[in-house]
Scaffold this motif. Structure first.
Motif, mmCIF file in Angstrom:
data_model
loop_
_atom_site.group_PDB
_atom_site.id
_atom_site.type_symbol
_atom_site.label_atom_id
_atom_site.label_comp_id
_atom_site.label_asym_id
_atom_site.label_seq_id
_atom_site.Cartn_x
_atom_site.Cartn_y
_atom_site.Cartn_z
ATOM 1 N N SER A 46 6.069 3.293 2.632
ATOM 2 C CA SER A 46 6.435 2.301 1.623
ATOM 3 C C SER A 46 5.891 2.811 0.134
ATOM 4 C CB SER A 46 5.726 0.812 2.140
ATOM 5 O OG SER A 46 4.288 1.068 1.868
ATOM 6 N N LEU A 47 6.826 2.619 -0.541
ATOM 7 C CA LEU A 47 6.450 2.643 -1.993
ATOM 8 C C LEU A 47 5.587 1.536 -2.637
ATOM 9 C CD1 LEU A 47 9.863 4.254 -3.186
ATOM 10 C CD2 LEU A 47 7.748 5.528 -2.579
ATOM 11 N N GLN A 48 6.130 0.422 -2.302
ATOM 12 C CA GLN A 48 5.266 -0.902 -2.488
ATOM 13 C C GLN A 48 5.141 -1.875 -1.140
ATOM 14 O OE1 GLN A 48 7.591 -3.697 -4.774
ATOM 15 N NE2 GLN A 48 5.605 -4.644 -5.563
ATOM 16 N N GLY A 49 3.854 -2.568 -0.951
ATOM 17 C CA GLY A 49 3.817 -3.417 -0.103
ATOM 18 C C GLY A 49 3.176 -2.609 1.284
ATOM 19 N N LEU A 50 3.420 -3.409 2.248
ATOM 20 C CA LEU A 50 2.565 -2.882 3.556
ATOM 21 C C LEU A 50 3.449 -3.129 4.686
ATOM 22 C CD1 LEU A 50 -0.670 -2.445 4.355
ATOM 23 C CD2 LEU A 50 -0.483 -4.848 5.132
ATOM 24 N N LEU A 51 3.294 -2.179 5.663
ATOM 25 C CA LEU A 51 4.260 -2.271 6.719
ATOM 26 C C LEU A 51 3.248 -2.300 7.980
ATOM 27 C CD1 LEU A 51 6.710 0.719 6.581
ATOM 28 C CD2 LEU A 51 7.374 -1.870 6.806
ATOM 29 N N SER A 52 3.453 -3.011 9.237
ATOM 30 C CA SER A 52 3.078 -2.916 10.520
ATOM 31 C C SER A 52 3.936 -2.492 11.545
ATOM 32 C CB SER A 52 2.264 -4.209 10.811
ATOM 33 O OG SER A 52 3.290 -5.148 11.073
ATOM 34 N N VAL A 53 3.384 -1.829 12.288
ATOM 35 C CA VAL A 53 4.259 -0.821 13.203
ATOM 36 C C VAL A 53 3.672 -0.978 14.689
ATOM 37 C CG1 VAL A 53 5.125 1.435 13.733
ATOM 38 C CG2 VAL A 53 4.734 0.888 11.264
#
Length: 266
Positions: A46-53
């Motif tokens: 991400s360039l901004q924010g949050l991921l969950s994988v």
């Protein structure tokens, strides 16, 4: 290819350039993709924010300073939290021969970030010599950047996995270790021993990690710090803030600002 709505056939094809990058526009709504896989290897972040994988062996929460590497044909699911802007690099299976054989998280270097952003502007066509050099830089960074632990490993024992998934669904559940062992039809001793053997964390440390990673998701979604502390079962907002600072090196408020600014703010 600055558009994440690409033809899905491209990520399953060995034809075309051995590497291409797609980048999405900023979006305020969350997105989610259920379990799926690609014939190409994938590096995304991400360039901004949050991921969950989600993968078979665990759940990872990925802020903008990290990226996830997935080898070809590795099943995974993805979800964003809060405003998000991300990118993905897709690499043919042949070009993945010397890349990690297992999924991992990498801390994004400045060189990798700039190379990915440049590649995201290319059209989907054969690479000239200059673009081949930039693409090779991306592959070399995947190969050489140290893997980092920023996830929640899951136990393999079916009884422990049932307990772990229940805690992921509700990290604030206040049942103690003995109560969880009884609920999972496992002895307290076995629960303690096998959690360490199969995840590398004690049961208490694993549960604390589950709460903190959920806290990151809630921060990205804009939840107030005090509400997060209460919802996750902490005795007070101060207790939550102090633990968060010790773990991540910043207060929840500062960490939220970093998520909002994205990788450029690191």
């Amino acid at each position: 290819m600055a558009d994440l709505t690409l033809d899905r056939a491209l990520v399953d094809s060995a034809d075309g350039p051995f590497l291409f990058v797609v980048a999405g526009r900023s979006q305020d709504t969350e997105f989610a993709q259920g379990p799926h896989r690609h014939a190409r290897g994938q590096l995304f972040g991400s360039l901004q924010g949050l991921l969950s994988v989600g993968i078979e062996s665990g759940v990872w929460v990925v802020p903008a300073i990290h990226a996830v590497w997935l080898p070809p044909q590795y099943e995974h699911s993805v979800r964003s939290h809060g405003p998000f802007n991300g990118w993905s690099a897709f690499i043919t299976e042949a070009a993945c021969e010397n890349l990690p054989k297992q999924p991992c998280t990498l801390r994004v270097s400045g060189l990798l970030r700039e190379a990915v952003l440049r590649a995201s502007t290319w059209p989907y066509e054969a690479l000239d010599s200059v673009r081949e050099h930039v693409a090779a830089v991306i592959v070399d960074e995947i190969r050489h950047l140290p893997a980092e632990t920023f996830g929640l490993p899951l136990p393999k024992d079916a009884r422990l996995l049932r307990i772990a998934r229940a805690l992921i669904d509700n990290p604030a559940d206040e049942r103690d270790r003995e109560q969880w062992a009884s609920w999972g039809a496992v002895s307290t001793r076995t629960l303690s021993r096998r959690f360490v053997d199969e995840t590398g964390f004690s049961f208490t440390a694993w549960r604390q990690r589950a709460r903190l990673l959920r806290a990151l998701e809630l921060l990205a979604a804009g939840e107030p710090v005090t509400r997060i502390a209460i919802d996750l079962g902490y005795s007070s907002a101060t207790a939550f803030i102090n633990l968060f600072r010790r773990t991540f090196g910043a207060t929840p408020a500062v960490y939220r600002e970093r998520l909002q600014r994205g990788a450029a703010g690191e």
